[in-house]
Design a protein around this motif. Structure first.
Motif, PDB file in Angstrom:
ATOM      1  N   LYS A   6       0.792  -1.224   0.000  1.00 57.55           N
ATOM      2  CA  LYS A   6       0.000   0.000   0.000  1.00 57.55           C
ATOM      3  C   LYS A   6       0.830   1.283   0.000  1.00 57.55           C
ATOM      4  N   GLN A   7       2.072   1.200   0.468  1.00 59.42           N
ATOM      5  CA  GLN A   7       2.906   2.397   0.511  1.00 59.42           C
ATOM      6  C   GLN A   7       4.370   2.028   0.406  1.00 59.42           C
ATOM      7  N   SER A   8       5.138   2.979  -0.071  1.00 61.21           N
ATOM      8  CA  SER A   8       6.585   2.780  -0.158  1.00 61.21           C
ATOM      9  C   SER A   8       7.257   4.119  -0.406  1.00 61.21           C
ATOM     10  N   TYR A   9       8.536   4.175  -0.139  1.00 54.75           N
ATOM     11  CA  TYR A   9       9.304   5.398  -0.388  1.00 54.75           C
ATOM     12  C   TYR A   9       9.352   5.666  -1.887  1.00 54.75           C
ATOM     13  N   ILE A  10       9.508   4.603  -2.678  1.00 52.69           N
ATOM     14  CA  ILE A  10       9.517   4.720  -4.136  1.00 52.69           C
ATOM     15  C   ILE A  10       8.667   3.585  -4.703  1.00 52.69           C
ATOM     16  N   ALA A  11       7.620   3.923  -5.431  1.00 55.21           N
ATOM     17  CA  ALA A  11       6.819   2.909  -6.131  1.00 55.21           C
ATOM     18  C   ALA A  11       7.396   2.686  -7.524  1.00 55.21           C
ATOM     19  N   GLY A  12       7.700   3.772  -8.179  1.00 55.60           N
ATOM     20  CA  GLY A  12       8.316   3.733  -9.496  1.00 55.60           C
ATOM     21  C   GLY A  12       9.129   4.995  -9.689  1.00 55.60           C
ATOM     22  N   TRP A  13      10.070   4.948 -10.620  1.00 54.03           N
ATOM     23  CA  TRP A  13      10.965   6.091 -10.775  1.00 54.03           C
ATOM     24  C   TRP A  13      11.612   6.020 -12.139  1.00 54.03           C
ATOM     25  N   CYS A  14      11.652   7.117 -12.821  1.00 54.61           N
ATOM     26  CA  CYS A  14      12.388   7.227 -14.083  1.00 54.61           C
ATOM     27  C   CYS A  14      13.310   8.423 -13.961  1.00 54.61           C
ATOM     28  N   ASN A  15      14.606   8.191 -14.217  1.00 60.64           N
ATOM     29  CA  ASN A  15      15.549   9.290 -14.113  1.00 60.64           C
ATOM     30  C   ASN A  15      16.857   8.916 -14.784  1.00 60.64           C
ATOM     31  N   TYR A  16      17.803   9.846 -14.715  1.00 61.71           N
ATOM     32  CA  TYR A  16      19.135   9.627 -15.277  1.00 61.71           C
ATOM     33  C   TYR A  16      20.008   8.863 -14.294  1.00 61.71           C
ATOM     34  N   PHE A  17      20.906   8.039 -14.821  1.00 63.95           N
ATOM     35  CA  PHE A  17      21.920   7.427 -13.976  1.00 63.95           C
ATOM     36  C   PHE A  17      22.782   8.535 -13.393  1.00 63.95           C
ATOM     37  N   PRO A  18      23.302   8.330 -12.161  1.00 64.19           N
ATOM     38  CA  PRO A  18      24.049   9.403 -11.502  1.00 64.19           C
ATOM     39  C   PRO A  18      25.325   9.786 -12.240  1.00 64.19           C
ATOM     40  N   GLU A  28       5.677   5.654 -15.480  1.00 68.77           N
ATOM     41  CA  GLU A  28       7.138   5.784 -15.597  1.00 68.77           C
ATOM     42  C   GLU A  28       7.588   5.775 -17.058  1.00 68.77           C
ATOM     43  N   VAL A  29       6.928   4.993 -17.895  1.00 68.65           N
ATOM     44  CA  VAL A  29       7.257   4.967 -19.329  1.00 68.65           C
ATOM     45  C   VAL A  29       6.998   6.338 -19.950  1.00 68.65           C
ATOM     46  N   LEU A  30       5.926   6.996 -19.548  1.00 62.92           N
ATOM     47  CA  LEU A  30       5.667   8.344 -20.060  1.00 62.92           C
ATOM     48  C   LEU A  30       6.792   9.302 -19.687  1.00 62.92           C
ATOM     49  N   HIS A  31       7.269   9.230 -18.449  1.00 67.72           N
ATOM     50  CA  HIS A  31       8.411  10.068 -18.054  1.00 67.72           C
ATOM     51  C   HIS A  31       9.588   9.814 -18.989  1.00 67.72           C
ATOM     52  N   ARG A  32       9.865   8.542 -19.273  1.00 69.20           N
ATOM     53  CA  ARG A  32      10.981   8.201 -20.160  1.00 69.20           C
ATOM     54  C   ARG A  32      10.740   8.761 -21.558  1.00 69.20           C
ATOM     55  N   ALA A  33       9.547   8.578 -22.063  1.00 71.80           N
ATOM     56  CA  ALA A  33       9.241   9.021 -23.425  1.00 71.80           C
ATOM     57  C   ALA A  33       9.398  10.533 -23.588  1.00 71.80           C
ATOM     58  N   PHE A  34       9.008  11.298 -22.576  1.00 74.41           N
ATOM     59  CA  PHE A  34       9.137  12.753 -22.673  1.00 74.41           C
ATOM     60  C   PHE A  34      10.591  13.203 -22.726  1.00 74.41           C
ATOM     61  N   GLU A  35      11.508  12.389 -22.231  1.00 70.06           N
ATOM     62  CA  GLU A  35      12.933  12.731 -22.249  1.00 70.06           C
ATOM     63  C   GLU A  35      13.645  12.246 -23.515  1.00 70.06           C
ATOM     64  N   MET A  36      12.965  11.440 -24.319  1.00 70.40           N
ATOM     65  CA  MET A  36      13.598  10.886 -25.520  1.00 70.40           C
ATOM     66  C   MET A  36      13.759  11.947 -26.599  1.00 70.40           C
ATOM     67  N   ASP A  41       3.274   0.083 -26.144  1.00 67.52           N
ATOM     68  CA  ASP A  41       4.045  -1.133 -26.433  1.00 67.52           C
ATOM     69  C   ASP A  41       5.081  -1.405 -25.352  1.00 67.52           C
ATOM     70  N   GLU A  42       5.768  -0.360 -24.920  1.00 64.36           N
ATOM     71  CA  GLU A  42       6.784  -0.516 -23.883  1.00 64.36           C
ATOM     72  C   GLU A  42       6.141  -0.938 -22.570  1.00 64.36           C
ATOM     73  N   THR A  43       4.994  -0.353 -22.251  1.00 65.97           N
ATOM     74  CA  THR A  43       4.263  -0.728 -21.035  1.00 65.97           C
ATOM     75  C   THR A  43       3.895  -2.201 -21.071  1.00 65.97           C
ATOM     76  N   LYS A  44       3.380  -2.668 -22.187  1.00 61.79           N
ATOM     77  CA  LYS A  44       2.994  -4.077 -22.305  1.00 61.79           C
ATOM     78  C   LYS A  44       4.201  -4.997 -22.106  1.00 61.79           C
ATOM     79  N   GLU A  45       5.336  -4.626 -22.676  1.00 63.19           N
ATOM     80  CA  GLU A  45       6.539  -5.462 -22.522  1.00 63.19           C
ATOM     81  C   GLU A  45       7.012  -5.494 -21.075  1.00 63.19           C
ATOM     82  N   ILE A  46       7.016  -4.347 -20.401  1.00 65.28           N
ATOM     83  CA  ILE A  46       7.452  -4.300 -19.004  1.00 65.28           C
ATOM     84  C   ILE A  46       6.485  -5.073 -18.113  1.00 65.28           C
ATOM     85  N   VAL A  47       5.197  -4.901 -18.317  1.00 67.25           N
ATOM     86  CA  VAL A  47       4.220  -5.629 -17.509  1.00 67.25           C
ATOM     87  C   VAL A  47       4.399  -7.132 -17.719  1.00 67.25           C
ATOM     88  N   SER A  48       4.683  -7.551 -18.926  1.00 69.73           N
ATOM     89  CA  SER A  48       4.942  -8.969 -19.194  1.00 69.73           C
ATOM     90  C   SER A  48       6.163  -9.464 -18.425  1.00 69.73           C
TER      91      SER A  48
END
Length: 126
Positions: free
Chosen positions: A44-56, A88-96, A111-118
């Motif tokens: 039900k809760q977590s510090y991070i559920a999902g995250w899209c960002n740059y490698f440090p 999270e895929v939308l965050h990635r797509a906006f940075e592409m 398509d990317e969402t379907k692959e990740i969910v799989s």
């Protein structure tokens, strides 16, 4: 679990604090390991559920290597998992750097969402 995708790295764990170890940092992009360790992590809760960002690294520009992180403990059913991944895929797509029209952009996200969910379903019974 780490999966190399065409234009990002997919990282899956059940414990969100593990992302800091994977990235080799204690703090990044406003998030920190110490806060993660004291936060409740469950379905039900977590510090991070999902995250899209740059490698440090010391500075960033468009086109730098990115990751999508999904906390598997938050993947409780098809609807919530798909929504989390799509977010999270939308965050990635906006940075592409892309020359897709609107329909191609949305289709890539779907398509990317379907692959990740799989992938998630193959490692986590939801």
């Amino acid at each position: 679990m780490i999966y190399t995708r065409s234009n990002y790295t997919l990282i899956l764990t059940w414990n969100p604090c593990e992302i800091f170890e994977i990235l080799g940092v204690d703090e990044i992009h406003g998030l920190c390991l110490q806060e993660c360790e004291i936060h409740i992590n469950n379905k039900k809760q977590s510090y991070i559920a999902g995250w899209c960002n740059y490698f440090p690294k010391s500075s960033y520009k468009q086109g730098d290597e990115m990751f999508i992180y999904i906390n598997l403990s938050r993947c409780t059913d098809d609807v919530n998992t798909t929504a989390l991944v799509f977010h999270e895929v939308l965050h990635r797509a906006f940075e592409m750097e892309h020359k897709m029209d609107e329909e191609e952009f949305i289709t890539w996200c779907e398509d990317e969402t379907k692959e990740i969910v799989s992938i998630i379903k193959s490692v986590n019974s939801i």
